[in-house]
Scaffold this active site. Structure first.
Site, short mmCIF file in Angstrom:
data_model
loop_
_atom_site.label_atom_id
_atom_site.label_comp_id
_atom_site.label_asym_id
_atom_site.label_seq_id
_atom_site.Cartn_x
_atom_site.Cartn_y
_atom_site.Cartn_z
N ARG A 52 0.84 -1.21 0.00
CA ARG A 52 0.00 0.00 0.00
C ARG A 52 0.87 1.25 0.00
NH1 ARG A 52 -4.43 0.78 4.63
NH2 ARG A 52 -2.57 1.16 5.88
N LYS A 151 -2.42 7.09 1.12
CA LYS A 151 -2.19 7.37 2.55
C LYS A 151 -1.05 8.39 2.66
CE LYS A 151 -2.02 4.82 6.91
NZ LYS A 151 -3.14 5.43 7.57
N GLU A 184 -15.93 6.93 5.43
CA GLU A 184 -15.16 6.24 6.48
C GLU A 184 -15.08 7.19 7.66
OE1 GLU A 184 -11.04 5.62 5.34
OE2 GLU A 184 -11.01 7.47 4.19
N1 PXG Z 1 -9.20 5.17 7.18
C1 PXG Z 1 -8.31 6.13 7.47
C2 PXG Z 1 -8.59 7.52 7.02
C3 PXG Z 1 -7.14 5.83 8.17
O1 PXG Z 1 -6.25 6.79 8.45
C4 PXG Z 1 -7.86 3.52 8.31
C5 PXG Z 1 -9.00 3.89 7.59
C6 PXG Z 1 -7.70 2.08 8.69
O2 PXG Z 1 -6.72 1.44 7.86
P1 PXG Z 1 -5.85 0.22 8.37
O3 PXG Z 1 -4.98 -0.12 7.23
O4 PXG Z 1 -5.08 0.68 9.58
O5 PXG Z 1 -6.78 -0.88 8.72
C7 PXG Z 1 -6.90 4.49 8.60
C8 PXG Z 1 -5.63 4.17 9.33
C9 PXG Z 1 -4.83 7.48 14.55
C10 PXG Z 1 -4.37 7.05 13.19
O6 PXG Z 1 -4.02 8.09 15.26
C11 PXG Z 1 -5.13 6.17 12.46
C12 PXG Z 1 -4.72 5.77 11.18
C13 PXG Z 1 -3.57 6.27 10.67
C14 PXG Z 1 -2.82 7.16 11.41
C15 PXG Z 1 -3.21 7.56 12.68
O7 PXG Z 1 -5.98 7.21 14.91
N2 PXG Z 1 -5.55 4.88 10.55
#
Ligand code: PXG
Length: 290
Positions: A52, A151, A184
């Site tokens: 990713r 991301k 989301e």
């Molecule tokens: N949507 C968004 C916008 C994210 O940033 C996810 C979904 C979940 O993806 P994964 O691959 O982790 O299952 C994310 C990821 C925080 C924080 O501090 C959270 C993310 C990234 C950076 C910081 O809550 N989540």
């Protein structure tokens, strides 16, 4: 104890791990990142996270300057150097040092760093009681402007929404698309269960292709839970039987209210609980050894 940070190929003590004020990651949010989890001495879905990261970098024409294998090895090395058994890993690639203009062509070399930290676990009671959500007024970035599937280090869209959550006294919030459909949350993907079917917005809605989201869809398949990807408005969340969020840090967190409305019977649902169990089994049983 001071942590060792993997920075551009070297392990550096935390207080010496510095990047330039001319780094475009800082000046323009020009860069990409991953949040990765280690469980029980193994890195969960490392290959998928690195893939990713590479897709995000490619979308931005950002040359990481490292191969897939080198990125995987560096992540494991950062964990090993810090004796990480269970942890949270932040892998960041910035455009690197340039001048004060925003042109990425002026940045000859990406900056890469990896922080392998211990994990701040969510309290276990959260999984038993569930979260309250709001619907944020801030709309999710348009897919044709700043694609949420990339991301990137530019998280201001999510931070605007997070500020709304803070003001409302809740820890997460639903972000809608321009068309008013559920996309989301600020840092998590969202699922609902309606009449026994697990439903989540498609990637084309303009969301992050979550690694946890993918794992949960896989588990649902194995458990025989009917599954559908489709767009839906937040009214469908209000009337869903169950709702939960997925993310690397959160795993699967049940949601019990949205905008003050109770979801289902106001308790984490049966499908949610079974999927969470399945997810925990998975994190126990696979991963790249540290
Ligand atoms: N949507 C968004 C916008 C994210 O940033 C996810 C979904 C979940 O993806 P994964 O691959 O982790 O299952 C994310 C990821 C925080 C924080 O501090 C959270 C993310 C990234 C950076 C910081 O809550 N989540």
């Amino acid at each position: 104890m001071s942590q060792l940070i993997w920075l551009d190929g070297e392990l550096v003590p935390e207080d010496e791990a510095k990047v330039s004020v001319f780094d475009h990651g800082l000046l323009y949010g020009d860069g990409v990142f991953e949040g990765i989890r280690a469980y029980n001495g193994r890195v969960f879905r490392l290959d998928e996270h690195i893939a990713r990261l590479e897709r995000s970098a490619k979308a931005l024409m950002l040359d990481i300057g490292m191969t897939h294998e080198e990125l995987c090895a560096a992540t494991v090395e950062a964990c090993a150097a810090n004796d990480i058994h269970d942890g949270y890993i932040r892998l960041v690639v910035t455009r690197g040092v340039g001048d004060l203009g925003l042109d990425p062509l002026k940045c000859p070399k990406a900056t890469v760093f990896i922080i392998a930290a211990s994990i701040q676990l969510y309290p276990e009671e959260l999984y038993a009681t569930g979260l309250a959500l709001i619907t944020c007024a801030t709309r999710r970035n348009a897919i044709d402007a700043c694609n949420p599937g990339v991301k990137s280090l530019n998280y201001l869209n999510n931070i605007y929404a997070k500020i709304e959550c803070n003001l409302a006294g809740v820890s997460e919030g639903i972000m809608l698309t321009r068309d008013g459909m559920v996309s989301e949350c600020t840092g998590d993907n969202i699922f609902v269960v309606s009449e026994g079917t697990l439903i989540t917005p498609p990637i084309a809605a303009g969301i992050l292709d979550g690694v946890t989201r993918r794992a949960v869809i896989e588990i649902a398949g194995k458990q025989g839970v009917p599954f559908q990807e489709k767009m839906f408005p937040n009214a469908d969340v209000y009337t869903a039987d169950e709702c939960f969020l997925t993310g690397t840090a959160a795993e699967l967190v049940p949601v019990i209210t949205v905008d003050g409305r109770q979801i289902g019977d106001g308790k984490p649902g049966a499908v949610t609980k079974r999927l969470l169990e399945g997810f925990r089994e998975l994190t126990k049983s696979e991963g790249t050894p540290i």
